[in-house]
Scaffold this active site. Structure first.
Site, PDB file in Angstrom:
ATOM      1  CE1 TYR A  49      -6.322  -9.823  10.783  1.00 28.44           C
ATOM      2  CE2 TYR A  49      -8.081  -8.650   9.685  1.00 28.44           C
ATOM      3  CZ  TYR A  49      -7.213  -9.715   9.746  1.00 28.44           C
ATOM      4  OH  TYR A  49      -7.238 -10.660   8.749  1.00 28.44           O
ATOM      5  CB  ILE A 230      -9.341  -8.455   1.519  1.00 29.27           C
ATOM      6  CG1 ILE A 230      -8.596  -9.745   1.931  1.00 29.27           C
ATOM      7  CG2 ILE A 230     -10.835  -8.673   1.506  1.00 29.27           C
ATOM      8  CD1 ILE A 230      -8.635 -10.025   3.416  1.00 29.27           C
ATOM      9  CB  SER A 233      -3.896   0.753   0.779  1.00 26.83           C
ATOM     10  OG  SER A 233      -3.146   1.959   0.781  1.00 26.83           O
ATOM     11  NE  ARG A 238       0.551   3.431  -2.126  1.00 30.33           N
ATOM     12  CZ  ARG A 238       1.617   3.248  -1.345  1.00 30.33           C
ATOM     13  NH1 ARG A 238       1.485   2.634  -0.163  1.00 30.33           N
ATOM     14  NH2 ARG A 238       2.798   3.659  -1.722  1.00 30.33           N
ATOM     15  CG  ASN A 242      -5.246  -1.008  -4.395  1.00 33.47           C
ATOM     16  OD1 ASN A 242      -4.429  -0.680  -5.255  1.00 33.47           O
ATOM     17  ND2 ASN A 242      -4.897  -1.201  -3.129  1.00 33.47           N
TER      18      ASN A 242
HETATM   19  P1  A2P Z   1       0.107   1.132   2.411  1.00 31.88           P
HETATM   20  O1  A2P Z   1      -0.808   0.582   3.477  1.00 31.88           O
HETATM   21  O2  A2P Z   1       1.180   2.014   2.968  1.00 31.88           O
HETATM   22  O3  A2P Z   1      -0.643   1.740   1.266  1.00 31.88           O
HETATM   23  P2  A2P Z   1      -1.204  -6.858   0.876  1.00 31.88           P
HETATM   24  O4  A2P Z   1      -2.635  -6.438   0.754  1.00 31.88           O
HETATM   25  O5  A2P Z   1      -0.738  -7.835  -0.155  1.00 31.88           O
HETATM   26  O6  A2P Z   1      -0.864  -7.342   2.272  1.00 31.88           O
HETATM   27  O7  A2P Z   1      -0.302  -5.571   0.607  1.00 31.88           O
HETATM   28  C1  A2P Z   1      -0.390  -4.474   1.481  1.00 31.88           C
HETATM   29  C2  A2P Z   1       0.810  -3.615   1.246  1.00 31.88           C
HETATM   30  O8  A2P Z   1       0.771  -3.080  -0.076  1.00 31.88           O
HETATM   31  C3  A2P Z   1       0.871  -2.444   2.177  1.00 31.88           C
HETATM   32  O9  A2P Z   1       2.224  -2.254   2.493  1.00 31.88           O
HETATM   33  C4  A2P Z   1       0.338  -1.279   1.345  1.00 31.88           C
HETATM   34  O10 A2P Z   1       0.944  -0.088   1.776  1.00 31.88           O
HETATM   35  C5  A2P Z   1       0.775  -1.657  -0.037  1.00 31.88           C
HETATM   36  N1  A2P Z   1      -0.140  -1.198  -1.092  1.00 31.88           N
HETATM   37  C6  A2P Z   1      -1.463  -1.401  -1.171  1.00 31.88           C
HETATM   38  N2  A2P Z   1      -1.975  -0.906  -2.304  1.00 31.88           N
HETATM   39  C7  A2P Z   1      -0.936  -0.358  -2.972  1.00 31.88           C
HETATM   40  C8  A2P Z   1      -0.802   0.310  -4.217  1.00 31.88           C
HETATM   41  N3  A2P Z   1      -1.854   0.512  -4.996  1.00 31.88           N
HETATM   42  N4  A2P Z   1       0.435   0.736  -4.582  1.00 31.88           N
HETATM   43  C9  A2P Z   1       1.512   0.521  -3.798  1.00 31.88           C
HETATM   44  N5  A2P Z   1       1.453  -0.116  -2.610  1.00 31.88           N
HETATM   45  C10 A2P Z   1       0.248  -0.549  -2.207  1.00 31.88           C
END
Ligand code: A2P
Length: 275
Positions: A49, A230, A233, A238, A242
Site C-alpha cells: 500500500y 476492513i 474510506s 463514512r 461504517n
Molecule cells: P471513499 O474512500 O471516497 O469514502 P471497499 O472497502 O469495498 O474497497 O470500498 C471502498 C469504496 O467504498 C471507496 O470508494 C469508498 O470511498 C467507498 N465507501 C466506503 N464507505 C462508504 C460509505 N459508507 N458510503 C459510501 N461509500 C463508501
C-alpha cells in the site's frame, strides 16, 4: 467497541477494522487519526500500500495523545514480488516494522503466487517469526482452499486468518465453511465491492427499510456471516458511519435476499492468476 473474533492461536481481533489500500500517502495520517478517533481498533496495512511510514506516524501521534497501543491490532503483509522467498519475507517484515516504528500484530502472506511454488517455504518463515516472538499472529491473504490445505499438510500450522475478497456478489460461502471447519478467521477485503455493490437495488431497499445506509446494511451482512472485514474510506464521516452498525439486525429473509445477489463477480484478481 467493535465485537472481537477469536484466533486459533489464542489471540483475538476486532471483527470490524478499516483498510489503507488505495488511501493516498498525503491522506493516510488524517484517515488513521479519524479512524482511531471514531473507535476503530484494527488497521489493515501492507507493504504494497506504500503508506506504512504515514501509518506509523499516525500511530505515534495517537500514542502520545493517550491511545493505548496494546489495544490496537496493526496488520501488514509480505508482497512477494520480485522475490517470494523466506529471506525476502524476513527482510520485508523488518522493513515494514521499521517503517511503522512499532511492532506488527498480524503478519500475512499477501498473495499465494502459486505458479512460483514458494508459499509453503514463506509460510515456514512466518512460523519462525512467530516462534521468535517477533509477531503475535500469522496468516495469509487471497489463499484458496487448495493453498490452505497445502500449508496445513506440509507444515501442520493452520493460519489464524485468511483475508480474501468478499462482498454480496462474492460471498465465498464455500471458503467460509472451510475456514470455519479449520478455525481460520475470514476477513473480507473490498467488503463493499469497492462501493459498486452500494448501488444494488436490493441492498438499497433493505437499507432503507432499516433507515441505514447501503454500506451499513452490507457491513451488518458480513458480521451476521461471522466474518471480519476492513472497509476503506478516506472520509471521516463514512468511517464513523461504517462503525455505527449495532442498532439493527437483518432477518433471515433479508440475508437470503442478499445471498441471491451472488454472481461470483470479482473486483480484483483471482488468487490463482497473480504470478
Ligand atoms: P471513499 O474512500 O471516497 O469514502 P471497499 O472497502 O469495498 O474497497 O470500498 C471502498 C469504496 O467504498 C471507496 O470508494 C469508498 O470511498 C467507498 N465507501 C466506503 N464507505 C462508504 C460509505 N459508507 N458510503 C459510501 N461509500 C463508501
Amino acid at each position: 467497541m467493535p465485537a472481537t473474533l477469536e484466533f486459533n492461536d489464542g489471540n483475538a481481533i476486532p471483527a470490524l477494522g478499516f483498510g489503507l489500500y488505495k488511501v493516498p500517502l498525503e491522506a493516510t495520517e488524517d484517515v488513521v487519526a479519524a479512524g482511531l478517533d471514531a473507535g476503530y481498533r484494527l488497521i489493515d496495512g501492507a507493504e504494497f500500500y506504500g503508506n506504512e511510514r504515514e501509518l506509523g506516524a499516525a500511530l505515534a501521534q495517537a500514542s502520545s495523545a493517550g491511545t493505548d497501543r496494546d489495544e490496537l491490532t496493526v496488520t501488514s503483509k509480505f508482497w512477494g514480488d520480485p522475490e517470494q522467498t523466506p529471506a525476502a519475507a524476513r527482510a520485508a517484515f523488518k522493513a515494514s516494522e521499521a517503517a511503522l516504528g512499532t511492532h506488527i500484530d498480524v503478519y500475512m502472506i499477501h498473495w499465494p503466487r502459486p505458479a512460483r511454488q514458494r508459499f509453503v517455504d514463506v509460510w515456514r518463515e512466518l512460523i519462525a517469526l512467530q516462534g521468535e516472538g517477533r509477531v503475535r499472529s500469522i496468516g495469509v491473504s487471497n489463499f484458496t482452499e487448495a493453498h490452505l490445505q497445502r500449508l496445513m499438510d506440509e507444515t501442520g500450522v493452520v493460519p489464524a486468518i485468511n483475508q480474501v475478497e468478499s462482498h454480496p456478489w462474492l460471498p465465498q460461502h464455500k471458503l467460509r465453511a472451510f475456514h470455519a471447519e479449520h478455525g481460520i478467521v475470514t476477513q473480507a477485503w473490498s467488503p463493499l465491492g469497492r462501493a459498486r455493490v452500494l448501488e444494488d437495488p436490493t441492498v438499497q431497499r433493505i437499507a432503507a427499510d432499516h433507515g441505514v445506509s447501503p454500506a451499513q446494511a452490507i457491513i451488518r451482512w458480513h458480521l451476521h456471516l461471522g466474518g471480519a472485514l476492513i472497509p476503506k474510506s478516506t472520509h471521516p464521516h463514512r468511517l464513523r458511519e461504517n462503525l455505527d452498525v449495532d442498532g439493527f439486525s437483518l432477518s433471515d429473509d433479508e440475508m437470503a435476499r442478499i445471498a441471491g445477489l451472488e454472481t461470483g463477480e470479482r473486483t480484483g484478481t483471482h488468487p490463482d492468476d497473480r504470478q
